[in-house]
Motif scaffolding. Sequence first.
Motif, short mmCIF file in Angstrom:
data_model
loop_
_atom_site.label_atom_id
_atom_site.label_comp_id
_atom_site.label_asym_id
_atom_site.label_seq_id
_atom_site.Cartn_x
_atom_site.Cartn_y
_atom_site.Cartn_z
N HIS A 211 0.84 -1.20 0.00
CA HIS A 211 0.00 0.00 0.00
C HIS A 211 0.87 1.25 0.00
O HIS A 211 1.84 1.32 0.76
N PHE A 212 0.52 2.21 -0.84
CA PHE A 212 1.13 3.53 -0.86
C PHE A 212 0.01 4.54 -0.62
O PHE A 212 -0.96 4.57 -1.38
N LEU A 213 0.14 5.33 0.43
CA LEU A 213 -0.89 6.32 0.75
C LEU A 213 -0.24 7.71 0.82
O LEU A 213 0.82 7.86 1.43
N PRO A 214 -0.88 8.71 0.23
CA PRO A 214 -0.35 10.07 0.39
C PRO A 214 -0.48 10.50 1.84
O PRO A 214 -1.40 10.09 2.55
N ILE A 215 0.45 11.33 2.29
CA ILE A 215 0.42 11.81 3.68
C ILE A 215 -0.64 12.91 3.78
O ILE A 215 -0.41 14.05 3.40
N LEU A 216 -1.81 12.53 4.28
CA LEU A 216 -2.91 13.47 4.48
C LEU A 216 -3.19 13.67 5.97
O LEU A 216 -4.18 14.28 6.33
N PHE A 217 -2.30 13.13 6.80
CA PHE A 217 -2.43 13.23 8.25
C PHE A 217 -1.08 13.60 8.83
O PHE A 217 -0.06 13.44 8.18
N ASP A 218 -1.08 14.07 10.05
CA ASP A 218 0.15 14.53 10.69
C ASP A 218 1.22 13.43 10.63
O ASP A 218 1.06 12.39 11.26
N PRO A 219 2.30 13.66 9.87
CA PRO A 219 3.31 12.60 9.68
C PRO A 219 4.08 12.26 10.96
O PRO A 219 4.44 11.10 11.17
N LYS A 220 4.33 13.24 11.82
CA LYS A 220 5.08 12.95 13.06
C LYS A 220 4.24 12.10 14.00
O LYS A 220 4.74 11.15 14.59
N ALA A 221 2.95 12.43 14.12
CA ALA A 221 2.07 11.63 14.97
C ALA A 221 1.89 10.24 14.38
O ALA A 221 1.85 9.25 15.11
N LEU A 222 1.80 10.13 13.05
CA LEU A 222 1.69 8.84 12.39
C LEU A 222 2.90 7.97 12.71
O LEU A 222 2.77 6.82 13.11
N GLN A 223 4.09 8.53 12.58
CA GLN A 223 5.32 7.77 12.86
C GLN A 223 5.38 7.38 14.33
O GLN A 223 5.70 6.24 14.66
N THR A 224 5.06 8.29 15.23
CA THR A 224 5.08 8.00 16.66
C THR A 224 4.13 6.86 17.01
O THR A 224 4.49 5.93 17.73
N CYS A 225 2.92 6.91 16.47
CA CYS A 225 1.94 5.87 16.74
C CYS A 225 2.36 4.53 16.15
O CYS A 225 2.21 3.49 16.79
N LEU A 226 2.89 4.55 14.94
CA LEU A 226 3.32 3.30 14.32
C LEU A 226 4.50 2.68 15.09
O LEU A 226 4.56 1.47 15.24
N GLU A 227 5.40 3.52 15.56
CA GLU A 227 6.52 3.00 16.36
C GLU A 227 6.01 2.39 17.66
O GLU A 227 6.59 1.44 18.17
N GLN A 228 4.92 2.93 18.19
CA GLN A 228 4.34 2.41 19.42
C GLN A 228 3.54 1.13 19.17
O GLN A 228 3.72 0.13 19.84
N PHE A 229 2.65 1.16 18.16
CA PHE A 229 1.73 0.06 17.93
C PHE A 229 2.28 -1.03 17.01
O PHE A 229 1.88 -2.19 17.10
N CYS A 230 3.18 -0.66 16.10
CA CYS A 230 3.69 -1.62 15.10
C CYS A 230 5.17 -1.35 14.84
O CYS A 230 5.54 -0.90 13.77
N PRO A 231 6.02 -1.62 15.84
CA PRO A 231 7.45 -1.34 15.66
C PRO A 231 8.04 -2.15 14.51
O PRO A 231 7.64 -3.28 14.27
N ARG A 232 8.95 -1.50 13.79
CA ARG A 232 9.64 -2.18 12.68
C ARG A 232 10.60 -3.20 13.25
O ARG A 232 11.26 -2.95 14.25
N SER A 233 10.69 -4.33 12.57
CA SER A 233 11.65 -5.34 13.01
C SER A 233 13.04 -4.95 12.51
O SER A 233 13.17 -4.40 11.43
N PRO A 234 14.09 -5.18 13.33
CA PRO A 234 15.44 -4.81 12.91
C PRO A 234 15.88 -5.61 11.69
O PRO A 234 15.54 -6.77 11.54
N GLY A 235 16.65 -4.90 10.83
CA GLY A 235 17.19 -5.56 9.65
C GLY A 235 16.27 -5.44 8.56
O GLY A 235 15.86 -5.62 7.63
#
Length: 130
Positions: free
Chosen positions: A106-130
């Motif tokens: 999925h590719f979505l245009p940033i239509l929402f606060d990008p900093k809050a989006l990143q913060t929430c994703l790091e909290q709810f769905c952290p990226r796996s290392p590597g």
Amino acid sequence: MTLATPVQSADTVQLAPSYVLPLTLVAMALPLVWVQIWLSLTLSLFGLFLLFQAVTLRLLLTSMALEIYRGQTLIRRFPYGEWLNWQIFWSPLPILFYFREVNSIHFLPILFDPKALQTCLEQFCPRSPG
């Protein structure tokens, strides 16, 4: 003004809309009128379409999924358990949000606060290392 406002519970965050991308596209289209009117019209219509989407859509991040609503209607739910990776592209001016699920990309245009989006994703769905 709060950029990310809690909804329902502490585990649900509704992101504030960001009009930067749509308004930038419309602003870029204005000077193009003198160069190429059809390109200007196409770019401005796309910017206005994204502006409409930013106004009407709500993006909620819960502890289990990213949810997209139009009004009170759930349009789509993306459970984090099916995500393989996610990325917000172009740090100076975030314009695109990418995430890959087990069976789709999925590719979505940033239509929402990008900093809050990143913060929430790091909290709810952290990226796996590597």
